[in-house]
Design an enzyme around this catalytic site. Structure first.
Site, PDB file in Angstrom:
ATOM      1  N   GLU A 263      27.154  -3.328 120.730  1.00 20.29           N
ATOM      2  CA  GLU A 263      27.982  -4.526 120.805  1.00 20.29           C
ATOM      3  C   GLU A 263      27.962  -5.201 119.452  1.00 20.29           C
ATOM      4  OE1 GLU A 263      25.923  -5.421 124.305  1.00 20.29           O
ATOM      5  OE2 GLU A 263      27.024  -3.573 124.592  1.00 20.29           O
TER       6      GLU A 263
ATOM      7  N   ASP B 253      24.754 -18.629 123.859  1.00 19.56           N
ATOM      8  CA  ASP B 253      23.688 -17.997 123.086  1.00 19.56           C
ATOM      9  C   ASP B 253      22.538 -18.932 122.778  1.00 19.56           C
ATOM     10  OD1 ASP B 253      24.461 -15.212 122.565  1.00 19.56           O
ATOM     11  OD2 ASP B 253      26.271 -16.148 121.758  1.00 19.56           O
TER      12      ASP B 253
END
Ligand SMILES: Cc1ncc(COP(=O)(O)O)c(C=O)c1O
Lengths: 392, 254
Positions: B45, B56
């Site tokens: 990814e 995140d």
């Protein structure tokens, strides 16, 4: 036409662009908010608190000095007289009652200047519920008195250390907290922003402002609408509340004033509708300030409460559809208008509200026009800035 | 057939690595990809950095901030990856937030991905409903697989909806949290892995968020098709640079 539709959009703006982690909470809220807000016991409790605790209705004050000076009829909607000093508390009272009914035991919020943080800490103290407020590290330094207030009210103030360490980053941190605590926590957003249903929910809680304006004008002027409603826009909650009951009445002209900072073209501005492009910020499709590559940029305004790179989706739609007329006031114009209010009316306004007052720099009104300006907050929190700016 | 599907058919216990493009140095993107393939990683990814990465934790946030400062952008990433299919065969997925993609132009972005040989996208803030209504056609036109997330809070009905729209794998977020490394998984996670396994979904599941070492990799892949390591890998390249990659991957796969 100007209200939110079933899918959560105002025209092409709005929606809920959220990570899957937030979906259960946002979806639950979407399913429940109108139901809960319509319950008789909720309405009763909300209205009671607005009356006895916040001090509503807030006066609609005919500003004689300003009216004379600008050759028109100026009314000020005195949200500055609310408990905690701004309109922000209308929303936090509503959301805390809602959070309780959703069975939540912990509240998080973001704050820039600290007004929404204080309003949230206040209702959490009132409801005896745990409160964590995220605030950019830079803003914590700039707004020490409000940090102290939140602490006195029992809230924990957590610094947002990421990014530019201001309001947008505090909002990011609050959203991350919600992702990490999906079960017990409710997120009280402080403006008419965020994923659907937040913009509509916040707007409805703030709509008490225009609801009161209607009957107050009826009493004073014999008609229940003005020719103009004027409000400053950060995320757009005081504006949304001020416009709400007039959105579909085309006789009422809607005026928004954004913060131009040091000037629209200076690179230090927060005039989102003019400088922004369509995109996604904090879960919402709207106009926002960004680079060509789609990175969100830092806004600037002397007023911390207008220092947001996006604008609520309702306002993006009012702008795009031309239902609203958008102006922007520079730091200098706002500060001057604020000082003018002090001298002519004996009212020290919040610098955010001073942007709305700067409307007279941009346009003129007819003698018999009724112009209602949202005085969204008082200036106590801004004394330091006033002292430095005017060398007092 | 898309490389992702081929890989999912061919093997089990897939190791997938997330890293932020343009980090630690702008020109590290391609060398990191090549090294990861060489070390035996199954799938990648490639993180397209964003100024406001909501989902995140601190490690990936910091790497994104640095990558942007280094000059990373959609345009730059495409330029760096122009010849990637000359040297790399494993499936490549771009993971990024929706706003930069929207600004680039969704169709143009997809077209560019296909030209380069990108196999799929993960866009955490593009919900399945919006994708289905507005973007699925474009993605499929360019043979891109869009990957959706589920979490321990996702309802059974919604997992079924996501499964029905999924053409590759389902990204199973290990716990209610933003990205970040954990050292062990508790019973709650294992129960959740088992529960989803028992649903017999059409799309295989790959676990992400919180995988950091052999132990968490093993316990995640006991019930799933594979696992994704992100923050723990970013820490490795932060501390040791590209030379740290091979020993790290070996420590997981050994
Ligand atoms: C007094 C006052 N007015 C206006 C604002 C701007 O917010 P909004 O645009 O949501 O009304 C703030 C925000 O802190 C504020 O404190």
């Amino acid at each position: 036409m100007y209200h939110v539709n079933k899918q959560g959009y105002y025209g092409e703006f709005g929606g809920a662009y959220i990570p899957e982690m937030l979906y259960p909470n946002v979806e639950k809220l979407r399913q429940e908010y109108l139901k809960i807000m319509g319950e008789e016991s909720f309405i009763k409790q909300f209205n009671q608190l607005l009356k006895d605790y916040v001090g509503r209705p807030s006066p609609l004050y005919f500003a004689k000095g300003l009216s004379k000076k600008h050759g028109t009829k100026v009314y000020l909607k005195r949200e500055d007289l609310n408990h905690t000093g701004a309109h922000k508390i209308n929303n936090t009272i509503g959301q805390i009652l809602l959070a309780k009914r959703l069975g939540k035991t912990r509240i998080i919020a973001e704050t820039g200047a600290g007004q929404h943080g204080v309003a949230t800490a206040t209702v959490c103290a009132l409801a005896d519920i745990q409160c964590v407020v995220y605030m950019g590290e830079i803003d914590i330094q700039r707004q020490a008195p409000n940090v102290a207030r939140m602490k006195m009210l029992g809230a924990e103030v957590r610094p947002a250390l990421s990014g530019s360490r201001t309001l947008k980053d505090a909002t990011n941190e609050a959203i991350r907290d919600w992702i990490n605590n999906p079960v017990d926590t409710h997120y009280i957003i402080g403006s008419a922003i965020g994923p659907h249903p937040y913009p509509d929910m916040v707007t409805r809680f703030q709509s008490v402002i225009s609801e009161e304006i209607k009957w107050q004008l009826q009493e004073k002027e014999g008609r229940d609408y003005p020719d103009y409603v004027v409000a400053c826009i950060g995320g757009g909650s005081n504006a949304a509340g001020t416009y709400y009951h007039f959105l579909d009445n085309e006789k009422v002209n809607i005026i928004a004033v954004e913060a131009a900072g040091k000037g629209i073209q200076s690179g230090e501005s927060a005039a989102t509708s003019q400088l922004g492009k369509e995109g996604i910020i904090h879960g919402c499709k709207t106009l926002l300030m960004q680079t060509q590559d789609g990175q969100i940029t830092e806004p600037y305004s002397i007023s911390a409460g207008l220092d947001y790179p996006g604008v609520g989706p309702m306002h993006a739609h009012l702008y795009r559809s031309k239902r609203g007329t958008f102006y922007s006031a520079t730091d200098e114009q706002a500060m001057k208008a604020g000082l003018e209010l002090c001298k002519t009316e004996g009212i020290i306004p919040a610098i955010e509200s001073s942007h709305a007052l700067a409307i007279f720099e941009h346009t003129t009104f007819k003698e018999d026009d009724i112009v209602v300006i949202s005085l969204s907050g008082r200036g106590d929190k801004d004394l330091d800035t006033y002292i430095r700016y005017f060398d007092l | 057939m898309n490389r992702i599907n081929r890989k999912l058919e061919a093997s089990n216990k897939l190791l997938s690595i997330y890293f932020t493009a343009g980090y630690p140095d702008l020109e590290n993107t391609v060398p990191i990809i090549e090294q990861l393939e060489k070390s035996g990683v199954d799938m990648l990814e490639i993180g397209l950095p964003f100024s406001d990465p909501l989902a995140d934790g601190p490690t990936i946030q910091a790497s994104s901030t640095k990558a942007l400062k280094n000059g990373m952008s959609s345009e730059k990433l495409f330029e760096q990856l122009k010849n990637i299919r000359k040297t790399v065969e494993i499936p490549l997925i771009i993971m990024g937030y929706f706003n930069p993609i929207l600004q680039y132009g969704v169709e143009k972005f997809c077209q560019k991905c296909q030209e380069i040989g990108i196999d799929g996208l993960i866009i955490p803030d593009l919900p399945v409903d919006v994708y289905h209504q507005e973007y699925q056609e474009v993605f499929e036109k360019y043979n891109l697989i869009n990957i959706f997330l589920i979490t321990p809070q996702t309802s059974k009905e919604r997992i079924e909806l996501i499964d029905s729209v999924s053409k590759g794998f389902i990204y199973m977020v290990s716990s209610a949290s933003v990205t970040g490394a954990k050292n062990t998984f508790g019973d709650a996670q294992t129960d959740y892995f088992k529960k989803v396994e028992a649903m017999n979904l059409k799309a295989p599941q790959i676990v992400g968020f919180g995988i950091s070492n052999k132990e968490t990799f093993e316990s995640a892949t006991e019930y799933t098709k594979g696992a994704i390591i992100g923050s723990a890998f970013i820490k490795v390249v932060t501390e040791k640079g590209i030379s740290g990659i091979d020993p790290f991957v070996k420590s997981i796969l050994s």
